[in-house]
Design a protein around this motif. Structure first.
Motif, short mmCIF file in Angstrom:
data_model
loop_
_atom_site.label_atom_id
_atom_site.label_comp_id
_atom_site.label_asym_id
_atom_site.label_seq_id
_atom_site.Cartn_x
_atom_site.Cartn_y
_atom_site.Cartn_z
N PRO A 152 -19.87 14.05 11.12
CA PRO A 152 -18.44 14.02 11.09
C PRO A 152 -18.01 13.11 10.28
O PRO A 152 -16.87 13.20 9.76
CB PRO A 152 -18.14 13.77 12.68
N ASP A 153 -18.71 11.74 10.21
CA ASP A 153 -17.85 10.85 9.22
C ASP A 153 -18.12 11.32 7.96
O ASP A 153 -17.06 11.15 7.13
CB ASP A 153 -18.77 9.49 9.61
N MET A 154 -19.27 11.80 7.61
CA MET A 154 -19.35 12.40 6.14
C MET A 154 -18.29 13.43 5.92
O MET A 154 -17.56 13.47 4.77
CB MET A 154 -20.90 12.91 5.88
N VAL A 155 -18.13 14.61 6.86
CA VAL A 155 -17.23 15.54 6.41
C VAL A 155 -15.78 14.81 6.35
O VAL A 155 -15.21 15.27 5.62
CB VAL A 155 -17.19 16.35 8.06
N TRP A 156 -15.46 13.88 7.17
CA TRP A 156 -14.00 13.28 7.15
C TRP A 156 -14.07 12.52 5.80
O TRP A 156 -12.90 12.63 5.29
CB TRP A 156 -14.00 12.43 8.26
N LEU A 157 -14.92 11.96 5.32
CA LEU A 157 -14.79 11.15 4.32
C LEU A 157 -14.87 12.09 2.99
O LEU A 157 -14.51 11.40 1.65
CB LEU A 157 -15.82 10.09 4.11
N THR A 158 -15.81 13.16 2.91
CA THR A 158 -15.95 13.78 1.59
C THR A 158 -15.73 15.21 1.65
O THR A 158 -15.78 15.96 0.74
CB THR A 158 -17.35 13.56 1.28
N GLY A 159 -15.75 15.82 3.09
CA GLY A 159 -15.72 17.23 3.10
C GLY A 159 -16.93 17.83 2.97
O GLY A 159 -16.98 19.25 2.88
N TYR A 160 -17.96 17.01 2.68
CA TYR A 160 -19.51 17.72 2.26
C TYR A 160 -20.14 17.81 3.68
O TYR A 160 -20.04 16.87 4.26
CB TYR A 160 -19.96 16.99 1.32
N THR A 161 -20.80 19.03 3.60
CA THR A 161 -21.68 19.12 5.10
C THR A 161 -23.03 19.85 4.21
O THR A 161 -23.02 20.92 3.56
CB THR A 161 -21.31 20.04 5.82
N PRO A 162 -24.33 19.14 4.15
CA PRO A 162 -25.60 19.77 3.45
C PRO A 162 -25.64 21.06 4.24
O PRO A 162 -25.46 21.33 5.61
CB PRO A 162 -26.48 18.87 3.86
N THR A 163 -26.40 21.94 3.32
CA THR A 163 -26.83 23.29 3.85
C THR A 163 -27.60 23.16 5.09
O THR A 163 -27.85 23.96 5.90
CB THR A 163 -27.23 24.32 2.77
#
Length: 375
Positions: free
Chosen positions: A39-50
Protein backbone atom coordinates in the motif's frame (compact mmCIF):
# COMPACT_ATOMS: atom_id res chain seq x y z
CA UNK A 1 -24.52 1.16 -11.55
CA UNK A 2 -20.88 2.08 -10.91
CA UNK A 3 -20.82 5.87 -11.22
CA UNK A 4 -18.37 7.89 -13.30
CA UNK A 5 -14.73 6.87 -13.50
CA UNK A 6 -12.55 9.26 -11.46
CA UNK A 7 -9.58 10.99 -13.05
CA UNK A 8 -6.37 9.06 -12.32
CA UNK A 9 -3.67 10.53 -10.15
CA UNK A 10 -0.93 12.22 -12.19
CA UNK A 11 2.85 12.01 -12.07
CA UNK A 12 2.80 15.40 -10.34
CA UNK A 13 0.52 13.99 -7.64
CA UNK A 14 2.98 11.18 -7.00
CA UNK A 15 5.95 13.56 -7.10
CA UNK A 16 4.31 15.67 -4.39
CA UNK A 17 3.66 12.61 -2.25
CA UNK A 18 7.24 11.39 -2.55
CA UNK A 19 8.59 14.85 -1.72
CA UNK A 20 6.31 15.07 1.30
CA UNK A 21 7.39 11.62 2.46
CA UNK A 22 11.08 12.56 2.17
CA UNK A 23 10.51 15.76 4.14
CA UNK A 24 8.58 13.89 6.80
CA UNK A 25 11.43 11.40 7.07
CA UNK A 26 13.95 14.19 7.60
CA UNK A 27 11.72 15.84 10.21
CA UNK A 28 11.53 12.49 12.03
CA UNK A 29 15.31 12.16 12.06
CA UNK A 30 15.41 9.41 9.45
CA UNK A 31 18.19 9.09 6.90
CA UNK A 32 15.74 7.76 4.33
CA UNK A 33 12.78 5.54 3.55
CA UNK A 34 12.68 2.09 1.98
CA UNK A 35 9.27 1.26 0.53
CA UNK A 36 8.45 -2.29 -0.49
CA UNK A 37 5.60 -3.36 -2.80
CA UNK A 38 2.30 -2.83 -1.03
CA UNK A 39 0.00 0.00 0.00
CA UNK A 40 2.79 2.51 0.69
CA UNK A 41 4.32 1.97 -2.75
CA UNK A 42 0.90 2.20 -4.42
CA UNK A 43 0.18 5.47 -2.63
CA UNK A 44 3.59 6.97 -3.40
CA UNK A 45 4.01 5.81 -7.01
CA UNK A 46 0.87 4.06 -8.28
CA UNK A 47 3.08 1.05 -9.07
CA UNK A 48 2.20 -2.54 -8.23
CA UNK A 49 4.61 -5.21 -9.50
CA UNK A 50 2.97 -7.94 -11.54
CA UNK A 51 4.44 -10.46 -9.10
CA UNK A 52 5.98 -9.99 -5.66
CA UNK A 53 8.74 -12.58 -5.38
CA UNK A 54 12.05 -13.11 -3.62
CA UNK A 55 13.61 -10.58 -6.01
CA UNK A 56 14.01 -7.20 -4.32
CA UNK A 57 11.82 -4.31 -5.44
CA UNK A 58 12.13 -1.16 -3.32
CA UNK A 59 11.51 2.58 -3.60
CA UNK A 60 14.32 4.57 -2.00
CA UNK A 61 13.49 8.04 -0.72
CA UNK A 62 16.17 10.14 0.93
CA UNK A 63 16.13 13.83 1.93
CA UNK A 64 17.74 15.99 -0.75
CA UNK A 65 17.91 13.16 -3.31
CA UNK A 66 15.73 12.19 -6.23
CA UNK A 67 13.55 9.12 -5.67
CA UNK A 68 14.86 5.83 -7.05
CA UNK A 69 12.87 2.66 -7.72
CA UNK A 70 15.09 -0.43 -7.60
CA UNK A 71 13.53 -3.26 -9.64
CA UNK A 72 14.55 -6.64 -11.05
CA UNK A 73 15.48 -6.29 -14.72
CA UNK A 74 12.62 -8.53 -15.79
CA UNK A 75 10.15 -6.17 -14.06
CA UNK A 76 11.66 -3.00 -15.51
CA UNK A 77 9.33 -2.77 -18.55
CA UNK A 78 6.26 -2.74 -16.27
CA UNK A 79 7.89 -0.23 -13.92
CA UNK A 80 8.64 2.06 -16.87
CA UNK A 81 4.90 2.20 -17.62
CA UNK A 82 3.91 3.05 -14.04
CA UNK A 83 2.22 6.39 -13.32
CA UNK A 84 5.23 7.88 -11.51
CA UNK A 85 7.94 6.59 -13.86
CA UNK A 86 8.60 10.06 -15.29
CA UNK A 87 9.33 11.59 -11.87
CA UNK A 88 11.70 8.99 -10.47
CA UNK A 89 14.82 7.12 -11.51
CA UNK A 90 14.60 3.41 -12.30
CA UNK A 91 17.58 1.30 -11.26
CA UNK A 92 17.29 -2.27 -12.44
CA UNK A 93 19.42 -5.22 -11.43
CA UNK A 94 19.97 -8.63 -12.98
CA UNK A 95 20.02 -11.96 -11.22
CA UNK A 96 23.83 -11.93 -11.38
CA UNK A 97 24.00 -8.81 -9.19
CA UNK A 98 23.53 -8.26 -5.47
CA UNK A 99 20.35 -6.13 -5.14
CA UNK A 100 21.29 -5.10 -1.61
CA UNK A 101 24.57 -3.66 -2.82
CA UNK A 102 22.67 -1.77 -5.54
CA UNK A 103 20.29 -0.36 -2.92
CA UNK A 104 23.06 0.37 -0.40
CA UNK A 105 24.73 2.66 -2.93
CA UNK A 106 21.69 4.95 -2.71
CA UNK A 107 21.81 5.32 1.06
CA UNK A 108 24.07 6.72 3.73
CA UNK A 109 26.26 4.11 5.41
CA UNK A 110 24.94 5.07 8.83
CA UNK A 111 21.63 6.26 10.18
CA UNK A 112 18.11 5.20 10.99
CA UNK A 113 15.89 4.24 8.08
CA UNK A 114 12.13 3.89 7.85
CA UNK A 115 10.98 0.70 6.15
CA UNK A 116 7.56 -0.56 5.03
CA UNK A 117 5.79 -2.75 7.55
CA UNK A 118 5.26 -5.48 4.96
CA UNK A 119 8.89 -5.75 3.80
CA UNK A 120 10.04 -9.35 3.61
CA UNK A 121 12.37 -10.31 6.46
CA UNK A 122 14.96 -11.64 3.98
CA UNK A 123 15.19 -8.20 2.38
CA UNK A 124 15.52 -6.36 5.69
CA UNK A 125 18.22 -8.80 6.82
CA UNK A 126 20.01 -8.41 3.48
CA UNK A 127 20.07 -4.65 3.88
CA UNK A 128 21.26 -4.89 7.46
CA UNK A 129 24.07 -7.21 6.39
CA UNK A 130 25.16 -4.84 3.61
CA UNK A 131 24.81 -1.68 5.71
CA UNK A 132 25.77 -2.73 9.26
CA UNK A 133 25.86 0.89 10.40
CA UNK A 134 22.13 1.39 9.80
CA UNK A 135 19.10 0.68 11.95
CA UNK A 136 15.46 0.36 10.91
CA UNK A 137 12.01 1.44 12.08
CA UNK A 138 8.67 0.29 10.72
CA UNK A 139 6.85 3.10 8.91
CA UNK A 140 3.77 2.67 11.09
CA UNK A 141 5.95 3.55 14.09
CA UNK A 142 8.27 6.09 12.46
CA UNK A 143 5.75 7.93 10.25
CA UNK A 144 2.28 6.82 11.34
CA UNK A 145 0.59 9.71 9.57
CA UNK A 146 2.39 9.25 6.24
CA UNK A 147 -0.93 8.49 4.53
CA UNK A 148 -3.16 9.74 7.33
CA UNK A 149 -4.29 13.11 5.91
CA UNK A 150 -6.15 12.79 2.63
CA UNK A 151 -6.30 15.44 -0.09
CA UNK A 152 -9.48 16.51 -1.86
CA UNK A 153 -9.21 13.86 -4.58
CA UNK A 154 -8.68 11.09 -2.04
CA UNK A 155 -11.64 12.29 0.00
CA UNK A 156 -13.80 12.16 -3.11
CA UNK A 157 -12.75 8.55 -3.73
CA UNK A 158 -13.40 7.56 -0.12
CA UNK A 159 -16.83 9.22 -0.24
CA UNK A 160 -17.67 7.30 -3.44
CA UNK A 161 -16.57 4.03 -1.84
CA UNK A 162 -18.74 4.78 1.18
CA UNK A 163 -21.72 5.60 -1.01
CA UNK A 164 -21.29 2.31 -2.89
CA UNK A 165 -21.24 0.38 0.40
CA UNK A 166 -24.40 2.24 1.42
CA UNK A 167 -26.08 1.11 -1.80
CA UNK A 168 -25.12 -2.47 -0.96
CA UNK A 169 -26.78 -2.17 2.45
CA UNK A 170 -29.96 -0.70 1.00
CA UNK A 171 -30.21 -3.74 -1.27
CA UNK A 172 -29.28 -6.40 1.29
CA UNK A 173 -31.95 -5.23 3.71
CA UNK A 174 -34.54 -6.19 1.09
CA UNK A 175 -33.57 -9.86 0.90
CA UNK A 176 -34.92 -12.72 3.00
CA UNK A 177 -32.62 -13.60 5.93
CA UNK A 178 -34.63 -16.26 7.82
CA UNK A 179 -33.86 -19.79 6.68
CA UNK A 180 -30.67 -18.84 4.83
CA UNK A 181 -27.09 -19.40 5.95
CA UNK A 182 -24.76 -16.59 6.99
CA UNK A 183 -22.55 -17.57 4.05
CA UNK A 184 -25.46 -16.97 1.66
CA UNK A 185 -25.91 -13.40 2.93
CA UNK A 186 -22.14 -12.92 2.79
CA UNK A 187 -22.09 -13.89 -0.88
CA UNK A 188 -24.98 -11.52 -1.55
CA UNK A 189 -23.05 -8.67 0.10
CA UNK A 190 -19.90 -9.42 -1.89
CA UNK A 191 -21.87 -9.48 -5.13
CA UNK A 192 -23.53 -6.17 -4.26
CA UNK A 193 -20.21 -4.47 -3.49
CA UNK A 194 -18.91 -5.57 -6.88
CA UNK A 195 -22.13 -4.49 -8.59
CA UNK A 196 -21.80 -1.01 -7.14
CA UNK A 197 -18.25 -0.51 -8.33
CA UNK A 198 -15.88 -2.22 -5.94
CA UNK A 199 -12.94 -3.99 -7.56
CA UNK A 200 -12.04 -5.88 -4.39
CA UNK A 201 -14.08 -7.25 -1.48
CA UNK A 202 -11.97 -7.38 1.69
CA UNK A 203 -14.51 -8.80 4.13
CA UNK A 204 -18.17 -9.64 4.63
CA UNK A 205 -18.97 -10.30 8.27
CA UNK A 206 -22.40 -11.81 8.90
CA UNK A 207 -22.80 -12.62 12.60
CA UNK A 208 -26.24 -13.95 13.41
CA UNK A 209 -27.60 -14.66 16.87
CA UNK A 210 -24.77 -15.76 19.22
CA UNK A 211 -22.23 -15.43 16.40
CA UNK A 212 -22.79 -11.68 16.48
CA UNK A 213 -21.08 -11.59 19.89
CA UNK A 214 -17.79 -12.35 18.11
CA UNK A 215 -16.72 -9.07 16.42
CA UNK A 216 -14.69 -10.86 13.72
CA UNK A 217 -16.86 -13.90 13.18
CA UNK A 218 -17.01 -13.33 9.39
CA UNK A 219 -19.45 -15.95 8.02
CA UNK A 220 -20.38 -19.53 8.84
CA UNK A 221 -22.92 -22.19 8.02
CA UNK A 222 -25.35 -21.20 10.76
CA UNK A 223 -28.92 -20.89 9.50
CA UNK A 224 -30.38 -17.49 10.38
CA UNK A 225 -33.59 -17.73 12.37
CA UNK A 226 -36.53 -15.45 13.19
CA UNK A 227 -35.63 -13.50 16.32
CA UNK A 228 -31.92 -13.23 15.43
CA UNK A 229 -29.91 -10.05 15.63
CA UNK A 230 -27.52 -10.01 12.64
CA UNK A 231 -24.34 -7.94 12.47
CA UNK A 232 -23.41 -6.96 8.89
CA UNK A 233 -19.88 -5.53 8.51
CA UNK A 234 -18.51 -5.30 4.97
CA UNK A 235 -16.14 -3.39 2.76
CA UNK A 236 -13.37 -3.42 0.21
CA UNK A 237 -11.70 -1.21 -2.38
CA UNK A 238 -13.35 0.95 -5.03
CA UNK A 239 -11.03 2.81 -7.40
CA UNK A 240 -8.18 2.06 -5.01
CA UNK A 241 -9.80 3.43 -1.83
CA UNK A 242 -11.58 1.63 0.96
CA UNK A 243 -15.08 1.23 2.29
CA UNK A 244 -16.08 -0.21 5.67
CA UNK A 245 -19.50 0.01 7.23
CA UNK A 246 -21.53 -1.94 9.78
CA UNK A 247 -25.25 -2.10 10.42
CA UNK A 248 -27.05 -4.50 12.74
CA UNK A 249 -30.45 -5.75 11.60
CA UNK A 250 -33.07 -7.89 13.30
CA UNK A 251 -35.06 -10.77 11.80
CA UNK A 252 -38.62 -9.97 12.82
CA UNK A 253 -39.57 -7.74 15.72
CA UNK A 254 -36.88 -7.29 18.39
CA UNK A 255 -37.37 -7.59 22.13
CA UNK A 256 -37.26 -4.59 24.43
CA UNK A 257 -33.76 -5.56 25.57
CA UNK A 258 -32.50 -5.90 22.01
CA UNK A 259 -33.86 -2.45 21.19
CA UNK A 260 -32.24 -1.04 24.32
CA UNK A 261 -28.83 -2.46 23.41
CA UNK A 262 -29.14 -1.24 19.82
CA UNK A 263 -30.19 2.24 20.99
CA UNK A 264 -27.19 2.34 23.35
CA UNK A 265 -24.77 1.51 20.54
CA UNK A 266 -26.43 4.05 18.27
CA UNK A 267 -26.04 6.74 20.95
CA UNK A 268 -22.41 5.74 21.48
CA UNK A 269 -21.71 5.94 17.75
CA UNK A 270 -23.28 9.39 17.65
CA UNK A 271 -21.16 10.50 20.61
CA UNK A 272 -17.98 9.27 18.93
CA UNK A 273 -18.90 11.09 15.75
CA UNK A 274 -19.64 14.32 17.64
CA UNK A 275 -16.24 14.12 19.37
CA UNK A 276 -14.39 14.13 16.03
CA UNK A 277 -13.12 17.63 15.35
CA UNK A 278 -9.76 19.26 14.61
CA UNK A 279 -7.24 19.33 17.44
CA UNK A 280 -8.97 16.65 19.51
CA UNK A 281 -6.83 13.62 20.39
CA UNK A 282 -7.85 10.33 18.75
CA UNK A 283 -8.45 8.81 22.18
CA UNK A 284 -11.24 11.31 22.86
CA UNK A 285 -13.36 9.69 20.13
CA UNK A 286 -12.94 6.36 21.89
CA UNK A 287 -13.65 7.90 25.29
CA UNK A 288 -16.84 9.59 24.09
CA UNK A 289 -18.30 6.42 22.59
CA UNK A 290 -17.14 4.20 25.46
CA UNK A 291 -18.64 6.48 28.12
CA UNK A 292 -22.14 6.02 26.69
CA UNK A 293 -21.85 2.24 26.75
CA UNK A 294 -20.28 2.19 30.21
CA UNK A 295 -22.95 4.49 31.64
CA UNK A 296 -25.61 2.13 30.28
CA UNK A 297 -24.02 -0.77 32.18
CA UNK A 298 -22.45 -2.57 29.20
CA UNK A 299 -18.85 -1.35 29.50
CA UNK A 300 -17.34 -4.82 29.87
CA UNK A 301 -19.02 -5.89 26.63
CA UNK A 302 -17.36 -3.25 24.43
CA UNK A 303 -14.18 -5.19 23.72
CA UNK A 304 -12.35 -3.39 20.90
CA UNK A 305 -11.14 0.06 19.90
CA UNK A 306 -13.67 2.54 18.57
CA UNK A 307 -12.06 3.02 15.18
CA UNK A 308 -9.24 2.77 12.66
CA UNK A 309 -8.02 4.83 9.75
CA UNK A 310 -8.90 3.99 6.16
CA UNK A 311 -7.47 4.92 2.77
CA UNK A 312 -5.71 2.71 0.24
CA UNK A 313 -6.15 -0.03 2.83
CA UNK A 314 -9.24 -0.66 4.93
CA UNK A 315 -7.22 -0.62 8.18
CA UNK A 316 -4.42 1.91 8.77
CA UNK A 317 -3.47 4.68 11.23
CA UNK A 318 -4.80 6.66 12.98
CA UNK A 319 -6.53 4.50 15.60
CA UNK A 320 -9.32 5.69 17.87
CA UNK A 321 -8.13 4.05 21.08
CA UNK A 322 -7.22 5.02 24.64
CA UNK A 323 -3.63 6.23 24.77
CA UNK A 324 -3.52 7.57 21.21
CA UNK A 325 -2.79 11.27 21.60
CA UNK A 326 -2.38 12.04 17.89
CA UNK A 327 -4.49 15.18 17.25
CA UNK A 328 -7.17 14.96 14.61
CA UNK A 329 -6.46 17.00 11.47
CA UNK A 330 -8.83 17.96 8.64
CA UNK A 331 -8.60 15.27 5.97
CA UNK A 332 -8.13 12.33 8.32
CA UNK A 333 -10.59 9.48 7.69
CA UNK A 334 -11.44 6.75 10.14
CA UNK A 335 -14.20 4.47 11.36
CA UNK A 336 -16.38 5.11 14.39
CA UNK A 337 -17.70 1.65 15.31
CA UNK A 338 -18.63 0.98 18.91
CA UNK A 339 -20.31 -2.29 19.80
CA UNK A 340 -21.84 -4.38 22.56
CA UNK A 341 -21.23 -8.14 22.53
CA UNK A 342 -23.23 -10.37 24.89
CA UNK A 343 -21.55 -13.83 24.87
CA UNK A 344 -23.77 -16.67 23.74
CA UNK A 345 -26.62 -14.29 22.91
CA UNK A 346 -26.09 -11.52 20.34
CA UNK A 347 -24.01 -8.52 19.36
CA UNK A 348 -24.63 -5.03 18.00
CA UNK A 349 -22.19 -2.81 16.11
CA UNK A 350 -22.83 0.37 14.12
CA UNK A 351 -20.04 1.83 11.97
CA UNK A 352 -19.55 4.82 9.73
CA UNK A 353 -16.44 6.18 8.08
CA UNK A 354 -15.91 9.77 9.23
CA UNK A 355 -13.65 12.46 7.82
CA UNK A 356 -12.48 15.43 9.86
CA UNK A 357 -13.50 18.81 8.45
CA UNK A 358 -12.41 22.34 9.34
CA UNK A 359 -14.99 22.56 12.12
CA UNK A 360 -16.08 19.02 12.96
CA UNK A 361 -16.69 15.76 11.13
CA UNK A 362 -18.57 14.44 8.11
CA UNK A 363 -19.97 10.94 7.73
CA UNK A 364 -19.15 9.06 4.56
CA UNK A 365 -21.86 6.49 5.32
CA UNK A 366 -25.43 7.71 5.44
CA UNK A 367 -27.77 4.73 5.70
CA UNK A 368 -30.11 4.71 8.68
CA UNK A 369 -28.61 3.90 12.05
CA UNK A 370 -32.05 3.07 13.46
CA UNK A 371 -33.00 -0.57 14.03
CA UNK A 372 -33.80 -2.21 10.67
CA UNK A 373 -36.21 -5.16 10.73
CA UNK A 374 -35.73 -7.74 7.96
CA UNK A 375 -37.65 -10.86 6.95
Amino acid sequence: MTGSTPAPFTADDYRARMERAARSAADAGLAGLLVAPGPDMVWLTGYTPTAVTERLTVLVLAPGRDPVLVVPALEAPDAERSPAASVLTLRDWTDAKDPYAVTAGLLAERGRLGISDNTWAMHLLGLQRTLPGTSYAALTDALPMLRGVKDAAELELLAAAGAAADQAFEEIRKVTFAGRRESDIGRDLADLLLRFGHSQVDFTIVGSGPNGANPHHEVGDRVIRPGDMVVLDFGGLKDGYGSDTTRTVHVGEPTEEERRVHDTVRAAQEAGFRAARPGVACQEVDRAARAVITDAGYGEYFIHRTGHGIGVTTHEPPYMIEGEEQPLVPGMCFSVEPGIYLPGRFGVRIEDIVTVTADGGRRLNNTTREMVVVD
